[in-house]
Scaffold this active site. Structure first.
Site, PDB file in Angstrom:
ATOM      1  N   PHE A  38    -115.106 -89.344  -8.498  1.00 15.43           N
ATOM      2  CA  PHE A  38    -115.745 -89.672  -9.770  1.00 15.43           C
ATOM      3  C   PHE A  38    -116.643 -90.896  -9.689  1.00 15.43           C
ATOM      4  O   PHE A  38    -117.542 -91.064 -10.505  1.00 15.43           O
ATOM      5  CB  PHE A  38    -114.680 -89.902 -10.853  1.00 15.43           C
ATOM      6  CG  PHE A  38    -113.890 -91.179 -10.700  1.00 15.43           C
ATOM      7  CD1 PHE A  38    -114.398 -92.399 -11.129  1.00 15.43           C
ATOM      8  CD2 PHE A  38    -112.619 -91.175 -10.139  1.00 15.43           C
ATOM      9  CE1 PHE A  38    -113.672 -93.582 -10.987  1.00 15.43           C
ATOM     10  CE2 PHE A  38    -111.887 -92.340 -10.003  1.00 15.43           C
ATOM     11  CZ  PHE A  38    -112.412 -93.542 -10.429  1.00 15.43           C
ATOM     12  N   LYS A  83    -117.462 -79.124  -5.033  1.00 19.73           N
ATOM     13  CA  LYS A  83    -116.446 -79.271  -6.071  1.00 19.73           C
ATOM     14  C   LYS A  83    -116.448 -80.742  -6.470  1.00 19.73           C
ATOM     15  O   LYS A  83    -115.785 -81.571  -5.866  1.00 19.73           O
ATOM     16  CB  LYS A  83    -115.071 -78.851  -5.550  1.00 19.73           C
ATOM     17  CG  LYS A  83    -114.087 -78.369  -6.641  1.00 19.73           C
ATOM     18  CD  LYS A  83    -113.803 -79.367  -7.748  1.00 19.73           C
ATOM     19  CE  LYS A  83    -112.925 -80.500  -7.292  1.00 19.73           C
ATOM     20  NZ  LYS A  83    -112.626 -81.463  -8.442  1.00 19.73           N
ATOM     21  N   GLU A  91    -113.980 -83.561 -11.855  1.00 17.63           N
ATOM     22  CA  GLU A  91    -114.015 -82.993 -13.205  1.00 17.63           C
ATOM     23  C   GLU A  91    -114.143 -84.076 -14.274  1.00 17.63           C
ATOM     24  O   GLU A  91    -114.354 -83.766 -15.451  1.00 17.63           O
ATOM     25  CB  GLU A  91    -112.760 -82.157 -13.456  1.00 17.63           C
ATOM     26  CG  GLU A  91    -111.446 -82.907 -13.483  1.00 17.63           C
ATOM     27  CD  GLU A  91    -110.837 -83.132 -12.104  1.00 17.63           C
ATOM     28  OE1 GLU A  91    -109.623 -83.390 -12.039  1.00 17.63           O
ATOM     29  OE2 GLU A  91    -111.579 -83.055 -11.101  1.00 17.63           O
ATOM     30  N   SER A 151    -109.145 -90.936  -2.494  1.00 22.24           N
ATOM     31  CA  SER A 151    -108.044 -91.829  -2.151  1.00 22.24           C
ATOM     32  C   SER A 151    -107.381 -91.406  -0.846  1.00 22.24           C
ATOM     33  O   SER A 151    -107.482 -90.255  -0.423  1.00 22.24           O
ATOM     34  CB  SER A 151    -107.011 -91.842  -3.280  1.00 22.24           C
ATOM     35  OG  SER A 151    -106.350 -90.588  -3.347  1.00 22.24           O
ATOM     36  N   CYS A 172    -115.403 -97.645  -3.117  1.00 21.10           N
ATOM     37  CA  CYS A 172    -114.561 -97.692  -1.918  1.00 21.10           C
ATOM     38  C   CYS A 172    -115.021 -98.807  -0.982  1.00 21.10           C
ATOM     39  O   CYS A 172    -114.293 -99.184  -0.075  1.00 21.10           O
ATOM     40  CB  CYS A 172    -114.578 -96.349  -1.190  1.00 21.10           C
ATOM     41  SG  CYS A 172    -116.152 -95.930  -0.431  1.00 21.10           S
TER      42      CYS A 172
END
Length: 499
Positions: free
Chosen positions: A149, A173, A176, A226, A281
């Protein structure tokens, strides 16, 4: 309410599972959109479309592919503000930061535009009597990307432009939580002339992810997220025979030596720790102050952090926006609230922060924790929010040992005026990306991005030469052709027998 659907075969495809997820404006806390969540059957349908498209795209010329990519780059540049607005609306980051995200993604599109030289093969002639050996690289087939995200446009652009430039077809993908930017990227690709089915976007949650990891029609999976999920992605996809690059979490350190320019170091620490609300990150989340400079450095960081203006991402005066969800905001706050009990000095406490007129937004202020212990939760975990920990070390060697003891090895930095110390650091530190007086050492597009240890699962880093190698496989061809002068009797190709 607006609905975000899938993009399959060059067109919008409505979700068929009946399941939808909420998409929230982080600045207001309001659900503004719903996103279709794909079933395993919908994932399979997308894979079949991508497999059909690969039959022609995988055989297309490099010239045809790069022509599309050049047109795509121009369209992305023309629509960069629109893409940034979608990012701000669903992620919450300020508009200037969202524009920077698009710009960093464009770097990889530009790399893909010039991919012709990176895909050149090798040839050795006469390795034996009339024997030549050549090495070529070929696309894998259908490949997938599962993206986070925090960079809904940049990270997808770190993956699919190179993949399709190499001749693969791609299934994205995206997260969401902020799916709209990915759809805009796909729509612009079609406008640029990308054939239908080459780039597909399937929204979903764990059901869609597991379907991608298990599907026999997918040759490789790229992931950024993660560490626990990266480990799961790598284990599961590898067990299903797929090539995997899974980039995990981080706890990036900045080592500040006594000879460093402390004003520059404080500026860098604030920028790298609190930019994009710490949801990077590559954020610096731990500063290691060496020697007697700790108190002065912490004070300089505090002075700067207190001046950062927090507000909605579409407000031009805002320097930091909200966090992605209320649940994530509460989790970040829990580390700050528990820090004092675990031995830290709470210099700044950003919990409980609100913005007038936007009280229901996912707000949190900047937090600064000093004298943090290495066994505390705030140090051990990737917080992924605007929380900066300061640790103390007596010597350079102690600081390096502290950093190298971390299970993460994504990025790190040193601030010093001593070239010898900097040289030692870049050789001795156990991390994949190193900055010398650079707080966020994200490589440019033609170098690869990736960490060590629990920050990367798989052998290939993302983009750069590693990315190109990940999306292709090598083939070596050994050939021997008879010399025309040794042709059977009765065949004469015009060469004299004594030539």
């Amino acid at each position: 309410m607006k609905t975000v659907n899938h993009w399959i075969g060059g067109k919008t495809v409505e979700g068929a599972s009946g399941n939808y997820g909420p998409v929230t404006d982080p600045a207001t806390g309001e659900v503004t959109t719903q996103v279709a969540l794909a079933s395993a059957e919908e994932v399979d349908a997308a894979v079949q479309v991508a497999r059909d498209a690969f039959l022609s795209w995988g055989q297309s010329s490099l010239a045809a592919r790069t022509k599309v990519l050049f047109a795509y780059r121009a369209l992305l540049d023309a629509h960069r503000d629109e893409i940034a607005e979608l990012i701000t609306a669903e992620h919450g980051k300020v508009h200037s930061d969202a524009l920077g995200e698009v710009a960093r993604g464009l770097e990889i599109v530009e790399l893909a535009c010039g991919i012709t030289t990176q895909l050149k093969g090798e040839l050795s002639t006469s390795v034996s009597h009339r024997v030549d050996v050549s090495a070529i690289r070929q696309p894998l087939g259908v490949v997938a990307g599962i993206t986070p995200f925090n960079f809904p446009a940049m990270v997808p652009m770190w993956m699919f432009p190179l993949a399709i430039a190499c001749g693969n077809t791609f299934i994205l993908k995206p997260s969401e939580k902020d799916p709209s930017a990915s759809l805009k990227l796909a729509e612009l690709a079609k406008e640029a002339g990308l054939p239908d089915g080459v780039l597909n976007v399937v929204h979903g949650d764990k059901v869609a992810v597991d379907a991608l990891l298990a599907h026999p029609g997918i040759a490789a999976v790229s992931f950024v997220g993660s560490t626990p999920i990266a480990r799961h992605i790598h284990t599961t996809a590898s067990a299903n025979g797929k090539r995997v690059q899974a980039l995990g979490g981080a706890k990036n350190h900045m080592l500040v030596l006594p000879d460093a320019d402390l004003d520059a170091a404080a500026d860098a620490a604030v920028s790298a720790a609190y930019g994009s609300a710490g949801e990077r990150c590559m954020a610096i989340s731990a500063v290691v102050a060496v020697g007697s400079i700790g108190d002065e450095l912490v004070e300089k960081i505090r002075e700067r952090a207190e001046k950062i203006k927090i507000g909605p991402g579409n407000d031009p005066t805002s320097e930091m926006g909200p966090l992605i969800t209320a649940a994530h905001r509460d989790k970040v706050a829990s580390y700050v609230k528990g820090a004092a009990d675990q031995g830290a000095d709470v210099v700044l406490d950003g919990t409980g922060y609100t913005v007038d007129g936007f009280e229901n937004g996912h707000w949190i202020g900047l937090s600064l924790l000093d004298r943090v212990k290495t066994d505390s939760d705030a140090y051990r975990d990737e917080i992924f929010g605007p929380v900066l920990c300061v640790l103390r070390a007596d010597t350079y060697e102690e600081g390096v040992a502290l950093i190298n003891a971390s299970p993460f090895g994504n990025g790190t930095a040193i601030f010093t005026r001593d070239g010898g110390a900097a040289r030692r650091f870049q050789l001795e530190i156990e991390a994949g990306m190193v900055g010398v007086n650079v707080p966020i050492p994200v490589p440019v597009g033609y170098h690869s991005f990736g960490g060590w240890k629990d920050s990367l699962f798989g052998d290939h880093h993302i983009y750069g030469n590693d990315g190109i190698h990940f999306y292709t496989r090598g083939k070596v061809v050994t050939t021997r052709w008879p010399d025309p002068s040794e042709a059977p009797a009765g065949v004469d190709l015009g060469f004299p027998r004594n030539h």
